[in-house]
Design a protein around this motif. Structure first.
Motif, mmCIF file in Angstrom:
data_model
loop_
_atom_site.group_PDB
_atom_site.id
_atom_site.type_symbol
_atom_site.label_atom_id
_atom_site.label_comp_id
_atom_site.label_asym_id
_atom_site.label_seq_id
_atom_site.Cartn_x
_atom_site.Cartn_y
_atom_site.Cartn_z
ATOM 1 N N ILE A 118 -0.072 13.571 -42.336
ATOM 2 C CA ILE A 118 0.419 13.899 -40.999
ATOM 3 C C ILE A 118 -0.420 13.152 -39.974
ATOM 4 C CG2 ILE A 118 0.807 15.764 -39.341
ATOM 5 C CD1 ILE A 118 0.974 17.686 -41.723
ATOM 6 N N GLU A 158 0.860 21.036 -36.182
ATOM 7 C CA GLU A 158 1.391 21.494 -37.462
ATOM 8 C C GLU A 158 0.593 22.670 -37.998
ATOM 9 O OE1 GLU A 158 4.057 20.623 -39.388
ATOM 10 O OE2 GLU A 158 4.738 19.433 -37.684
ATOM 11 N N LEU A 165 -1.328 16.756 -36.314
ATOM 12 C CA LEU A 165 -1.868 17.683 -37.300
ATOM 13 C C LEU A 165 -2.230 19.033 -36.677
ATOM 14 C CD1 LEU A 165 -2.670 18.248 -40.180
ATOM 15 C CD2 LEU A 165 -4.890 17.171 -39.749
#
Length: 440
Positions: free
Chosen positions: A202, A210, A207
């Motif tokens: 990612i 996420e 990140l």
């Protein structure tokens, strides 16, 4: 009076026979599962406790004899009853030699079926059949009988029912996610979510969003509030794969999450409490990264409350036959609609190779071999770099220095000319390896 309902698996491609058998068995208070193919039967066996197998012999694609052989190898205590409409002395003898306890010929009476089932299940009400792979201990999809794997399984057994933070360290392809999944799904929190996150796959700027979620308007494209992986894993497990690739900024936020047991979404101020088990993994050398100040030392100690060092395949070579058997079955059924075997000489080649890509490389080799083979995997179905052997004709005696050079070249070939990996296998430095190559 029976103490419990026995589970009986019926396998037949004739739906009328399946319904007849199921109706009779239900009238005697048995619990039944049914399958119209060997593929379907194997899937049920893998996920369900079964006390008795009732199978036809003549079926398309994979026949009943192959199923009987598979069950005899993988579930040796499971009794087997054959029901067939094409009886022959040869088939009956073959079935009995394969471990079949009862043999019925169609058409049969209800009484004949009841007697055969009762005879096949004399101990079922008292002693449940143990569906285990012989000589192999396993948790989830982890397979092996070596001392190294036994140590890993013991740790899994100790940590699976608590939420201590766990750090899995091992080379690429050794099965780190399988270990994480085994910890989660074999324990008492298995009904809660398991959320894997590949920190190396990612982009750095995404990140954080996420992992922790974000609020509407936190950045361009954030048109609504969104939960992150930590919130999605509430009550269960989050698996942070390739944690060594996380930026220092993400590492700082992860440290706070582990310390405070709460997360703050990107763009928010208010923290949210979480109840999540964290499992992290990497193939990087984190102590070396700490020295280079690319990984936080305090985060490393927070992550490694329990550390699981995962062995490379070359450190557990005795497990290769078990792994090969697993992959042969998997891809044999998928690509050939039958169980594929391997020639002993080909298996010896696999056992001699150093496997720099570990289990993932072994699986890829077996997948390719199953596609390329006819009825059995032989040496000719293996990649060329596996066939190479250091063995020389007896009359060709060489110096120790030449033997060393030949072996170094072999290791380099096996690693795809990856000098770093080759140096690790040879247990020398890259500089020493370079000097030895210059000498040749």
């Amino acid at each position: 009076m029976r103490l419990r309902k026995e589970n009986i698996l019926i396998v037949d491609d004739d739906l009328h026979i399946l319904e007849l058998l199921q109706r009779h068995l239900h009238s005697w208070n048995y619990h039944t599962y049914r399958a119209v193919s060997v593929k379907e039967a194997v899937a049920i066996l893998k996920d369900t406790h079964i006390d008795l197998l009732i199978t036809d012999l003549k079926m398309p694609q994979i026949d009943g004899f192959e199923l009987i052989k598979f069950v005899s190898e993988h579930y040796p205590d499971l009794p087997k009853l054959v029901v067939t409409g094409f009886p022959s002395v040869q088939d009956s003898l073959k079935a009995i030699k394969s471990g079949v306890v009862e043999y019925l010929t169609k058409p049969f009476t209800k009484g004949e079926l009841q007697a055969a089932v009762a005879k096949a299940l004399p101990k079922a009400s008292k002693e449940p059949v143990k569906n285990t792979v012989p000589k192999s201990k396993h948790q989830g999809e982890i397979i092996g009988a070596s001392e190294k794997i036994e140590e890993v399984l013991q740790i899994i057994d100790r940590v699976k029912d608590n939420k201590a933070t766990i750090f899995i360290n091992g080379e690429s392809g050794t099965g780190k996610e399988l270990v994480a999944r085994a910890i989660h799904y074999e324990g008492k929190f298995s009904s809660a979510p398991f959320i894997p996150v590949n920190c190396g796959g990612i982009p750095e700027n995404l990140l954080e969003a996420e992992l922790f979620g974000y609020t509407k308007g936190a950045f361009t494209g954030a048109d609504k509030d969104r939960k992150g992986a930590f919130q999605a894993a509430q009550g269960g497990t989050i698996f942070l794969d390739e944690i060594g690739n996380a930026s220092l900024a993400v590492q700082a936020r992860l440290l706070r999450v582990l310390q405070e047991k709460e997360v703050v979404r990107v763009g928010a101020q208010k923290p949210e409490k979480i109840d999540v088990r964290v499992i992290a993994a990497t193939n990087n050398n984190l102590p070396e990264m700490i020295k280079k100040q690319t990984f936080r030392e305090d985060l490393y100690y927070r992550l490694s409350v329990v550390e699981i060092p995962l062995p490379a395949l070359r450190a557990r070579m005795s497990d290769i036959p078990l792994l090969v058997d697993k992959f042969l079955f998997k891809y044999g059924v998928e690509y050939k609609d039958r169980f594929v075997r391997i020639d002993p000489e080909a298996l010896e080649v696999l056992k001699r190779y150093s496997w720099p890509g570990n289990i993932r490389e072994l699986e890829n080799v077996i997948q390719r071999a199953v596609i390329m083979c006819d009825k059995m995997v032989t040496i000719k179905d293996l990649p060329d770099h596996l066939k190479y052997s250091l063995e020389m004709p007896e009359h060709k005696l060489v110096s120790l220095a030449q033997m060393e050079r030949e072996y170094i070249k072999k290791v380099l070939r096996s690693t795809g000319n990856n000098k770093t990996k080759a140096a690790e296998i040879l247990q020398i430095t890259r500089k020493t390896l370079r000097n030895k190559l210059d000498e040749s």
